[in-house]
Design a protein around this motif. Structure first.
Motif, PDB file in Angstrom:
ATOM      1  N   THR A 126       0.880  -1.170   0.000  1.00  0.00           N
ATOM      2  CA  THR A 126       0.000   0.000   0.000  1.00  0.00           C
ATOM      3  C   THR A 126       0.913   1.213   0.000  1.00  0.00           C
ATOM      4  OG1 THR A 126      -0.097   0.211   2.414  1.00  0.00           O
ATOM      5  CG2 THR A 126      -1.751  -1.215   1.356  1.00  0.00           C
ATOM      6  N   TRP A 127       0.391   2.360  -0.455  1.00  0.00           N
ATOM      7  CA  TRP A 127       1.260   3.529  -0.525  1.00  0.00           C
ATOM      8  C   TRP A 127       1.684   3.986   0.862  1.00  0.00           C
ATOM      9  CZ3 TRP A 127       4.667   5.232  -3.485  1.00  0.00           C
ATOM     10  CH2 TRP A 127       5.258   6.474  -3.236  1.00  0.00           C
ATOM     11  N   ASP A 128       0.769   4.000   1.803  1.00  0.00           N
ATOM     12  CA  ASP A 128       1.129   4.433   3.154  1.00  0.00           C
ATOM     13  C   ASP A 128       2.220   3.548   3.748  1.00  0.00           C
ATOM     14  OD1 ASP A 128      -0.621   6.548   3.104  1.00  0.00           O
ATOM     15  OD2 ASP A 128      -2.194   5.537   4.245  1.00  0.00           O
ATOM     16  N   HIS A 129       2.146   2.265   3.477  1.00  0.00           N
ATOM     17  CA  HIS A 129       3.121   1.332   4.042  1.00  0.00           C
ATOM     18  C   HIS A 129       4.504   1.535   3.426  1.00  0.00           C
ATOM     19  CE1 HIS A 129       3.685  -2.306   6.528  1.00  0.00           C
ATOM     20  NE2 HIS A 129       4.555  -2.684   5.615  1.00  0.00           N
ATOM     21  N   THR A 130       4.554   1.594   2.094  1.00  0.00           N
ATOM     22  CA  THR A 130       5.866   1.749   1.447  1.00  0.00           C
ATOM     23  C   THR A 130       6.473   3.113   1.753  1.00  0.00           C
ATOM     24  OG1 THR A 130       7.078   1.331  -0.609  1.00  0.00           O
ATOM     25  CG2 THR A 130       5.080   2.643  -0.799  1.00  0.00           C
ATOM     26  N   GLU A 168       4.982   0.657  -9.881  1.00  0.00           N
ATOM     27  CA  GLU A 168       5.879   1.008 -10.992  1.00  0.00           C
ATOM     28  C   GLU A 168       6.958   1.955 -10.469  1.00  0.00           C
ATOM     29  OE1 GLU A 168       7.781   3.237 -13.810  1.00  0.00           O
ATOM     30  OE2 GLU A 168       6.217   4.197 -12.610  1.00  0.00           O
ATOM     31  N   THR A 169       8.187   1.798 -10.959  1.00  0.00           N
ATOM     32  CA  THR A 169       9.317   2.365 -10.232  1.00  0.00           C
ATOM     33  C   THR A 169       9.630   3.835 -10.528  1.00  0.00           C
ATOM     34  OG1 THR A 169      10.943   1.579 -11.868  1.00  0.00           O
ATOM     35  CG2 THR A 169      10.350   0.078 -10.059  1.00  0.00           C
ATOM     36  N   PHE A 170       9.298   4.359 -11.701  1.00  0.00           N
ATOM     37  CA  PHE A 170       9.528   5.793 -11.932  1.00  0.00           C
ATOM     38  C   PHE A 170       8.562   6.624 -11.088  1.00  0.00           C
ATOM     39  CE2 PHE A 170      11.875   4.566 -15.771  1.00  0.00           C
ATOM     40  CZ  PHE A 170      12.874   5.523 -15.812  1.00  0.00           C
ATOM     41  N   THR A 171       7.287   6.251 -11.103  1.00  0.00           N
ATOM     42  CA  THR A 171       6.314   7.009 -10.331  1.00  0.00           C
ATOM     43  C   THR A 171       6.490   6.762  -8.839  1.00  0.00           C
ATOM     44  OG1 THR A 171       4.743   5.241 -10.875  1.00  0.00           O
ATOM     45  CG2 THR A 171       4.614   7.268 -12.155  1.00  0.00           C
ATOM     46  N   TRP A 172       6.842   5.537  -8.466  1.00  0.00           N
ATOM     47  CA  TRP A 172       7.165   5.235  -7.063  1.00  0.00           C
ATOM     48  C   TRP A 172       8.306   6.127  -6.590  1.00  0.00           C
ATOM     49  CZ3 TRP A 172      11.784   3.498  -4.968  1.00  0.00           C
ATOM     50  CH2 TRP A 172      11.747   2.984  -3.668  1.00  0.00           C
ATOM     51  N   ALA A 173       9.351   6.246  -7.389  1.00  0.00           N
ATOM     52  CA  ALA A 173      10.503   7.060  -7.007  1.00  0.00           C
ATOM     53  C   ALA A 173      10.113   8.526  -6.849  1.00  0.00           C
ATOM     54  CB  ALA A 173      11.621   6.919  -8.042  1.00  0.00           C
ATOM     55  N   ALA A 174       9.235   9.019  -7.706  1.00  0.00           N
ATOM     56  CA  ALA A 174       8.800  10.409  -7.588  1.00  0.00           C
ATOM     57  C   ALA A 174       8.103  10.646  -6.256  1.00  0.00           C
ATOM     58  CB  ALA A 174       7.870  10.767  -8.747  1.00  0.00           C
ATOM     59  N   GLY A 175       7.208   9.720  -5.887  1.00  0.00           N
ATOM     60  CA  GLY A 175       6.507   9.863  -4.622  1.00  0.00           C
ATOM     61  C   GLY A 175       7.421   9.737  -3.428  1.00  0.00           C
ATOM     62  N   ILE A 176       8.337   8.776  -3.466  1.00  0.00           N
ATOM     63  CA  ILE A 176       9.270   8.579  -2.357  1.00  0.00           C
ATOM     64  C   ILE A 176      10.226   9.764  -2.241  1.00  0.00           C
ATOM     65  CG2 ILE A 176      11.155   7.137  -1.493  1.00  0.00           C
ATOM     66  CD1 ILE A 176       8.345   5.935  -1.146  1.00  0.00           C
ATOM     67  N   MET A 190      19.297  -3.860   1.566  1.00  0.00           N
ATOM     68  CA  MET A 190      18.797  -4.960   2.372  1.00  0.00           C
ATOM     69  C   MET A 190      17.310  -5.198   2.156  1.00  0.00           C
ATOM     70  SD  MET A 190      20.595  -3.639   5.902  1.00  0.00           S
ATOM     71  CE  MET A 190      19.807  -2.021   5.721  1.00  0.00           C
ATOM     72  N   GLY A 191      16.932  -6.435   2.410  1.00  0.00           N
ATOM     73  CA  GLY A 191      15.527  -6.781   2.512  1.00  0.00           C
ATOM     74  C   GLY A 191      15.254  -7.346   3.892  1.00  0.00           C
ATOM     75  N   PHE A 192      14.014  -7.229   4.332  1.00  0.00           N
ATOM     76  CA  PHE A 192      13.545  -7.839   5.572  1.00  0.00           C
ATOM     77  C   PHE A 192      12.255  -8.584   5.275  1.00  0.00           C
ATOM     78  CE2 PHE A 192      15.724  -3.914   6.858  1.00  0.00           C
ATOM     79  CZ  PHE A 192      16.585  -4.360   7.867  1.00  0.00           C
ATOM     80  N   LEU A 193      11.962  -9.604   6.062  1.00  0.00           N
ATOM     81  CA  LEU A 193      10.655 -10.242   5.938  1.00  0.00           C
ATOM     82  C   LEU A 193       9.566  -9.219   6.230  1.00  0.00           C
ATOM     83  CD1 LEU A 193       8.828 -12.743   5.607  1.00  0.00           C
ATOM     84  CD2 LEU A 193       9.121 -13.150   8.072  1.00  0.00           C
ATOM     85  N   ASP A 194       9.778  -8.383   7.246  1.00  0.00           N
ATOM     86  CA  ASP A 194       8.823  -7.356   7.633  1.00  0.00           C
ATOM     87  C   ASP A 194       9.560  -6.023   7.726  1.00  0.00           C
ATOM     88  OD1 ASP A 194       6.896  -5.722   8.892  1.00  0.00           O
ATOM     89  OD2 ASP A 194       5.990  -7.479   9.853  1.00  0.00           O
ATOM     90  N   TYR A 195       9.675  -5.329   6.585  1.00  0.00           N
ATOM     91  CA  TYR A 195      10.468  -4.103   6.515  1.00  0.00           C
ATOM     92  C   TYR A 195      10.065  -3.094   7.590  1.00  0.00           C
ATOM     93  CZ  TYR A 195      11.945  -5.357   1.695  1.00  0.00           C
ATOM     94  OH  TYR A 195      12.468  -5.973   0.589  1.00  0.00           O
TER      95      TYR A 195
END
Length: 380
Positions: free
Chosen positions: A55-59, A95-103, A353-358
């Motif tokens: 979800t956007w709030d989570h990421t 999608e990663t371009f729009t994701w990057a813009a938001g982040i 890094m990755g986590f099971l529960d980031y």
């Protein structure tokens, strides 16, 4: 042979490192980032329980926590099709371009990357999207360049997948056109093997001079040559004992063959718990509840079509379930820091890094691991 004809002043990219600007170029001995937090499962192909969700709030929450901890990089996974099996690993994604813009808009200092499979985006479009993100990020944007290895996915864009080595030739020409769009004044023509166009232009230019940060994770002969010639950072998935020779060789290649320098980083899953027994138990649970049908789909495709992983397929089956075949660090906070020290000793300058529960585990990482990394001299 790519030929460019410019109308106006030509600009060339600098060949020497180190660069300055985005946090990924800071002087931390062991740089840190998060990998894959835009995709379902992240780096774990498993049914093991987690609060992680797409979800956007989570990421956004995950990225903001990494930003506040002073981490250097947010690197997404570009995915257009999942891997089937029980959980359709990575099949739900931003999608990663729009994701990057938001982040980028939601953070302050961390370097935010897009991951792009080069055959899926025309270079004229990619160049302008990247510049837009670099302006949103105020100069802390980067691109993770992938040649497009997952044939069922690439078939969604073009029924014909180029052979492995030719993908890197195509990628080199694609990038040279993008870089020309980022740097050339006025209009120019481009006459290459794969791209031909007249009267090209692209404004504005990137905030970063002369271009955003570039990374690549190719570890095959063609992949390391591409990285040595074009990018700032190569990411490697290797056994610990192979890292020192690998980093030495790719840096030699960049220096001697292309008169430039390159950094090396790695990636992997972190399972950090209060006790070693707890960490091993939870790591094993990820594997035991893993999506083995999906993993077999993934490993079969990689084994046939990605030379970067050929030698690792049989040996690291479980590491595809728990960490996308990256280097796992499993144990107490002290043991995880010892793992980071080993990576540093073997030539790696950072880890995403990755986590099971980031969203939950990054809090513990900040509270228990980061102080120990500073004590060890890996961070300051």
């Amino acid at each position: 042979m790519v030929q460019t004809i410019t109308h106006g002043r030509e600009q060339t990219l600098p060949l020497e490192h180190p660069r300055t600007g985005p946090s990924i170029f800071n002087d931390q001995k062991m740089k840190l980032g998060l990998f894959g937090s835009n995709c379902s499962g992240g780096l774990c192909m498993t049914d093991a329980p987690t609060t992680y969700e797409i979800t956007w709030d989570h990421t956004k929450s995950i990225a903001q926590k990494a930003d506040r901890l002073g981490m250097e990089a947010m690197v997404p996974v570009a995915r257009w099709k999942g891997f089937g099996g029980n959980v359709n690993f990575n099949g739900t994604n931003f999608e990663t371009f729009t994701w990057a813009a938001g982040i980028a808009e939601a953070t302050e200092q961390i370097t935010v990357f897009t991951t792009t499979h080069i055959p899926t985006v025309h270079p004229v479009v990619a160049a302008n999207m990247a510049v837009t993100n670099d302006h949103i990020a105020q100069g802390r944007f980067g691109m993770n360049l992938v040649m497009g290895w997952f044939t069922p996915e690439m078939g969604m864009f073009n029924p014909k997948q180029l052979e492995h080595d030719e993908r890197y030739v195509y990628g080199g020409e694609w990038l040279e056109l993008v870089e020309r769009l980022w740097t050339a004044e006025g209009e120019f023509d481009f006459d290459g093997t794969y791209f031909q166009a007249k009267n090209l232009e692209s404004e504005p230019k990137p905030v970063q001079d002369p271009r955003p940060v570039l990374i690549n994770a190719g570890n095959s002969a063609s992949g390391t040559d591409f990285s040595a010639k074009y990018v700032d950072i190569n990411f490697a998935s290797l056994d610990m004992e192979k890292m020192a020779d690998y980093t030495k060789e790719i840096k030699r290649k960049a220096r001697e063959e292309y008169q430039r320098t390159i950094s090396t980083m790695t990636y992997g899953l972190i399972v950090c718990r209060d006790t070693e027994a707890e960490a091993k138990r939870d790591h094993q649970r990820i594997i035991d509840e893993g999506d083995w049908p999906g993993a077999r789909n993934l490993m079969s495709i990689i084994g046939m079509e990605s030379q970067s992983f050929n030698e690792q397929i049989e040996k690291f089956q479980e590491r595809f379930i728990a960490g996308w075949a990256g280097q796992p660090l499993v144990g107490t906070p002290e043991q995880v820091v010892e793992g980071f020290q080993q990576l540093s000793d073997h030539g790696m300058e950072g880890m995403i890094m990755g986590f099971l529960d980031y969203n939950e585990e990054i809090d513990q990482f900040g509270e228990q691991v980061m102080p120990l990394m500073r004590e060890a001299g890996l961070r300051h």
